[in-house]
Design a protein around this motif. Structure first.
Motif, PDB file in Angstrom:
ATOM      1  N   THR A 133     -11.930  -3.996  42.248  1.00 18.62           N
ATOM      2  CA  THR A 133     -12.101  -4.010  43.699  1.00 18.62           C
ATOM      3  C   THR A 133     -10.771  -3.665  44.362  1.00 18.62           C
ATOM      4  N   VAL A 134     -10.810  -2.761  45.336  1.00 17.35           N
ATOM      5  CA  VAL A 134      -9.584  -2.287  45.980  1.00 17.35           C
ATOM      6  C   VAL A 134      -8.826  -3.428  46.657  1.00 17.35           C
ATOM      7  N   GLY A 135      -9.546  -4.395  47.210  1.00 16.89           N
ATOM      8  CA  GLY A 135      -8.884  -5.517  47.865  1.00 16.89           C
ATOM      9  C   GLY A 135      -8.008  -6.331  46.936  1.00 16.89           C
ATOM     10  N   ASP A 136      -8.232  -6.225  45.628  1.00 16.40           N
ATOM     11  CA  ASP A 136      -7.434  -6.959  44.647  1.00 16.40           C
ATOM     12  C   ASP A 136      -6.248  -6.145  44.131  1.00 16.40           C
ATOM     13  N   LEU A 137      -6.104  -4.899  44.594  1.00 11.95           N
ATOM     14  CA  LEU A 137      -5.033  -4.032  44.094  1.00 11.95           C
ATOM     15  C   LEU A 137      -3.755  -4.214  44.901  1.00 11.95           C
ATOM     16  N   SER A 138      -2.622  -3.979  44.248  1.00 10.80           N
ATOM     17  CA  SER A 138      -1.339  -3.959  44.946  1.00 10.80           C
ATOM     18  C   SER A 138      -1.262  -2.687  45.792  1.00 10.80           C
ATOM     19  N   ALA A 139      -0.262  -2.614  46.682  1.00 11.45           N
ATOM     20  CA  ALA A 139      -0.094  -1.417  47.506  1.00 11.45           C
ATOM     21  C   ALA A 139       0.166  -0.188  46.641  1.00 11.45           C
ATOM     22  N   GLY A 140       0.954  -0.364  45.578  1.00 10.82           N
ATOM     23  CA  GLY A 140       1.229   0.763  44.684  1.00 10.82           C
ATOM     24  C   GLY A 140      -0.023   1.262  43.992  1.00 10.82           C
ATOM     25  N   GLU A 141      -0.883   0.336  43.593  1.00  4.39           N
ATOM     26  CA  GLU A 141      -2.139   0.719  42.940  1.00  4.39           C
ATOM     27  C   GLU A 141      -3.087   1.389  43.932  1.00  4.39           C
ATOM     28  N   ARG A 142      -3.065   0.947  45.171  1.00  4.21           N
ATOM     29  CA  ARG A 142      -3.910   1.596  46.185  1.00  4.21           C
ATOM     30  C   ARG A 142      -3.451   3.030  46.419  1.00  4.21           C
ATOM     31  N   GLN A 143      -2.150   3.222  46.400  1.00  8.89           N
ATOM     32  CA  GLN A 143      -1.663   4.592  46.549  1.00  8.89           C
ATOM     33  C   GLN A 143      -2.131   5.468  45.385  1.00  8.89           C
ATOM     34  N   GLU A 171       8.033   1.776  40.500  1.00 11.06           N
ATOM     35  CA  GLU A 171       6.873   2.589  40.867  1.00 11.06           C
ATOM     36  C   GLU A 171       7.298   3.933  41.439  1.00 11.06           C
ATOM     37  N   VAL A 172       8.435   3.966  42.123  1.00  8.41           N
ATOM     38  CA  VAL A 172       8.962   5.241  42.638  1.00  8.41           C
ATOM     39  C   VAL A 172       9.263   6.190  41.484  1.00  8.41           C
ATOM     40  N   GLN A 173       9.864   5.647  40.413  1.00  6.09           N
ATOM     41  CA  GLN A 173      10.172   6.481  39.245  1.00  6.09           C
ATOM     42  C   GLN A 173       8.892   7.056  38.645  1.00  6.09           C
ATOM     43  N   ILE A 174       7.841   6.253  38.562  1.00  5.33           N
ATOM     44  CA  ILE A 174       6.564   6.718  38.010  1.00  5.33           C
ATOM     45  C   ILE A 174       5.978   7.818  38.894  1.00  5.33           C
ATOM     46  N   LEU A 175       6.026   7.622  40.204  1.00  4.13           N
ATOM     47  CA  LEU A 175       5.497   8.632  41.136  1.00  4.13           C
ATOM     48  C   LEU A 175       6.251   9.947  40.988  1.00  4.13           C
ATOM     49  N   PHE A 176       7.577   9.876  40.901  1.00  4.35           N
ATOM     50  CA  PHE A 176       8.364  11.101  40.777  1.00  4.35           C
ATOM     51  C   PHE A 176       8.031  11.845  39.482  1.00  4.35           C
ATOM     52  N   GLN A 177       7.807  11.102  38.408  1.00  4.46           N
ATOM     53  CA  GLN A 177       7.409  11.744  37.150  1.00  4.46           C
ATOM     54  C   GLN A 177       6.073  12.464  37.311  1.00  4.46           C
ATOM     55  N   THR A 178       5.154  11.840  38.046  1.00  2.00           N
ATOM     56  CA  THR A 178       3.853  12.461  38.306  1.00  2.00           C
ATOM     57  C   THR A 178       4.014  13.743  39.111  1.00  2.00           C
ATOM     58  N   LEU A 179       4.847  13.693  40.145  1.00  2.00           N
ATOM     59  CA  LEU A 179       5.046  14.873  40.986  1.00  2.00           C
ATOM     60  C   LEU A 179       5.738  15.991  40.222  1.00  2.00           C
ATOM     61  N   GLU A 180       6.666  15.640  39.334  1.00  2.00           N
ATOM     62  CA  GLU A 180       7.324  16.663  38.516  1.00  2.00           C
ATOM     63  C   GLU A 180       6.318  17.339  37.592  1.00  2.00           C
ATOM     64  N   LYS A 181       5.377  16.565  37.060  1.00  2.00           N
ATOM     65  CA  LYS A 181       4.351  17.146  36.193  1.00  2.00           C
ATOM     66  C   LYS A 181       3.453  18.086  36.979  1.00  2.00           C
ATOM     67  N   LEU A 182       3.057  17.671  38.173  1.00  2.00           N
ATOM     68  CA  LEU A 182       2.233  18.531  39.018  1.00  2.00           C
ATOM     69  C   LEU A 182       2.962  19.830  39.346  1.00  2.00           C
ATOM     70  N   LYS A 183       4.252  19.710  39.626  1.00  2.00           N
ATOM     71  CA  LYS A 183       5.054  20.888  39.938  1.00  2.00           C
ATOM     72  C   LYS A 183       5.065  21.861  38.765  1.00  2.00           C
ATOM     73  N   LYS A 184       5.247  21.350  37.547  1.00  2.00           N
ATOM     74  CA  LYS A 184       5.276  22.202  36.364  1.00  2.00           C
ATOM     75  C   LYS A 184       3.933  22.881  36.139  1.00  2.00           C
ATOM     76  N   GLU A 185       2.856  22.240  36.586  1.00  2.00           N
ATOM     77  CA  GLU A 185       1.526  22.819  36.439  1.00  2.00           C
ATOM     78  C   GLU A 185       1.201  23.829  37.536  1.00  2.00           C
ATOM     79  N   GLY A 186       2.144  23.998  38.486  1.00  2.00           N
ATOM     80  CA  GLY A 186       1.958  25.010  39.523  1.00  2.00           C
ATOM     81  C   GLY A 186       1.476  24.490  40.854  1.00  2.00           C
TER      82      GLY A 186
END
Length: 504
Positions: A133-143, A171-186
């Motif tokens: 349930t979304v109401g049980d998630l942290s702000a980072g998990e909701r993002q 969590e910022v480090q995890i997000l940046f890793q995700t964005l770097e992967k997306l960037k490499k994929e175009g």
């Protein structure tokens, strides 16, 4: 690099203001492109045009070399443009999969969608349980829910508005890793943030707007943080200065504060204790949803407690409401600007009167003193550089950052003995943030006790004398802020309540 999106001579005007004035720039495939600018510079309007929420008065857009003019967000999404908004649009009572299905034109069966969510979230290092349930998630998990919802659309351009404002350093480090992967994929990423160090680390290109016009496009990695900020403001950036002072008497004391949340998805406060001295700034960090709103309400008097749980200069005040606490000198500015801190359809004069009536003497023999109220509003506007036509303007007409400056300024100019502020610079540009922080430092230097609740750790480390972290409604023991490392702060925010902080 191959061009993805070309913006040519876009102009959008509203009554009394030109939000975008002949703006042109390009975004390439696989590029992380930053939008920078002061509050009211035109960033939000430009993004809304790209996402189909606003129609420009003139100018053109081309996506993949073809004309692009989405009439609504659905058309933008169909063309490969997705957006993660700063304020999440999720239903707390529904689970992750149900929320994501609501944003899809033709959602698959729930079991198949759950499988796709698991696979996508694992592929990009953003693990999610589709049945939570979304109401049980942290702000980072909701993002993460918002990001995965976008990625399931296979976007070619992902727009992100202040994406790290609710995240821990880890969590910022995890997000940046995700964005770097997306960037490499175009995938191209249009990144909006007031955190200039993030821009310099993550972004390949930055387009800077000022008063609706494009100032320049640059490589942010080749510029200093200060240089970027000064391009945004068009002048020298003020750096907050701390005036040395000695903390003296205890002004506000909280002892064994326990409080249930009034919201079904809120966070109960559990055995919170701390003291704040005259001249001290206590910074309280934590990821959103860990009790910040409840603590603000308990300190302001919006939520009452047992009398002894909150004390002002040795007097029990836990049972008192906001007006009585304000009379004593305990003031607060909540996180939600529009609707909580300010009445949207009331003028700035009326909003100034709402909290300043008694402390600023705006009521005479039972009647409101409108000239005096207007003068107070004008003083706030002038002192905090609130960009508005005047005090008769409605609160909802201000940009988020300018309304934030007004709300904070309204409380600061009432000379409180205690000021509690929740997210004082959320969505505020670098120059305005510096002014707000300086005002809080000056308030403490003049003997006030200041409590700053913020998700911006750089902000807390810049102005705080002592630091504590909220996690699941519990507060760590306050420790001296000087010398704390990012790792130590991250551990405290993650729930290490009893850890010993070894300063360097």
């Amino acid at each position: 690099m191959t061009e993805l999106l070309r913006i040519s001579h876009l102009t959008k005007a509203y009554p009394g203001v030109v939000a975008n004035d002949d703006v042109s720039f390009t975004i390439n495939q696989g590029e992380v492109h930053a939008f920078l600018g002061e509050n009211g510079a035109g960033k939000s309007t430009l993004v809304k045009i790209i996402y189909g929420l606003v129609k420009p008065d003139s100018g053109t857009m081309n996506l993949h070399g073809k004309p692009f003019a989405p009439s609504e967000p659905r058309a933008a999404r169909a063309s490969g443009v997705a957006m993660v908004f700063q304020h999440f649009s999720l239903f707390e009572a529904l689970n992750v999969a149900e929320n994501i299905a609501l944003g899809m034109e033709h959602p698959p069966k729930m079991h198949a969608l759950a499988q796709r969510i698991r696979q996508m979230s694992e592929n990009y290092g953003l693990p999610l349980d589709p049945y939570r349930t979304v109401g049980d998630l942290s702000a980072g998990e909701r993002q993460r829910v918002e990001i995965i919802r976008c990625l399931l659309q296979n976007p070619k351009l992902l727009i992100m508005d202040e994406p790290t404002s609710v995240l821990t350093p880890q969590e910022v480090q995890i997000l940046f890793q995700t964005l770097e992967k997306l960037k490499k994929e175009g995938t191209s990423i249009l990144y909006i943030s007031h955190k200039l160090e993030e821009i310099r680390r993550l972004c390949d290109t930055a387009t800077i707007l000022r008063l609706g016009k494009k100032v320049t496009t640059c490589n942010p990695r080749k510029e200093t943080t200060r240089a970027l900020a000064e391009m945004m403001v068009g002048g020298t950036l003020h750096i907050p200065e701390r005036t040395p002072h000695a903390a003296t008497e205890v002004v506000l004391g909280v002892q064994s504060l326990n409080l249930r949340s009034v919201s079904a998805f809120g966070t109960a406060l559990k055995d919170i204790s701390f003291k704040v001295h005259a001249g001290e700034i206590l910074g309280i960090g934590g990821v959103a949803g860990n009790g910040q709103d409840e603590l603000t309400a308990a300190l302001s008097g919006e939520l009452k407690t047992t009398a002894e749980m909150v004390q002002f200069k040795g007097k029990s005040i836990g049972h008192l409401g906001p007006p009585a606490r304000r009379d004593l000198g305990v003031l607060a500015a909540p996180e939600e600007r529009l609707g909580h801190a300010a009445a949207p359809d009331m003028s700035l004069t009326e909003n100034a009167m709402l909290t300043g009536a008694r402390r600023k003497g705006l009521v005479q023999k039972g009647f409101l003193d409108w000239p005096k109220s207007r003068n107070f509003a004008e003083a706030v506007i002038s002192r905090f550089d609130v960009r508005t036509p005047g005090p008769d303007n409605a609160a909802r007409a201000l940009s988020g950052g300018n309304l934030q400056k007004f709300v904070i300024g309204r409380e600061v100019l009432q000379d409180p003995d205690v000021l509690v502020v929740n997210q004082p610079t959320w969505g505020v540009d670098a120059s305005a943030a510096a002014d707000i922080r300086q005002a809080l430092l000056d308030l403490a230097a003049n003997g006030a006790a200041v409590i700053v609740i913020s998700q911006d750790l750089d902000e807390l480390m810049e102005i705080s004398d002592t630091f504590a972290a909220l996690n699941e409604g519990r507060l760590t023991k306050p420790v001296p802020a000087q010398g704390l490392t990012v790792d130590q702060i991250g551990l405290m925010m993650g729930g290490a309540h009893d850890m010993e902080i070894a300063h360097v």
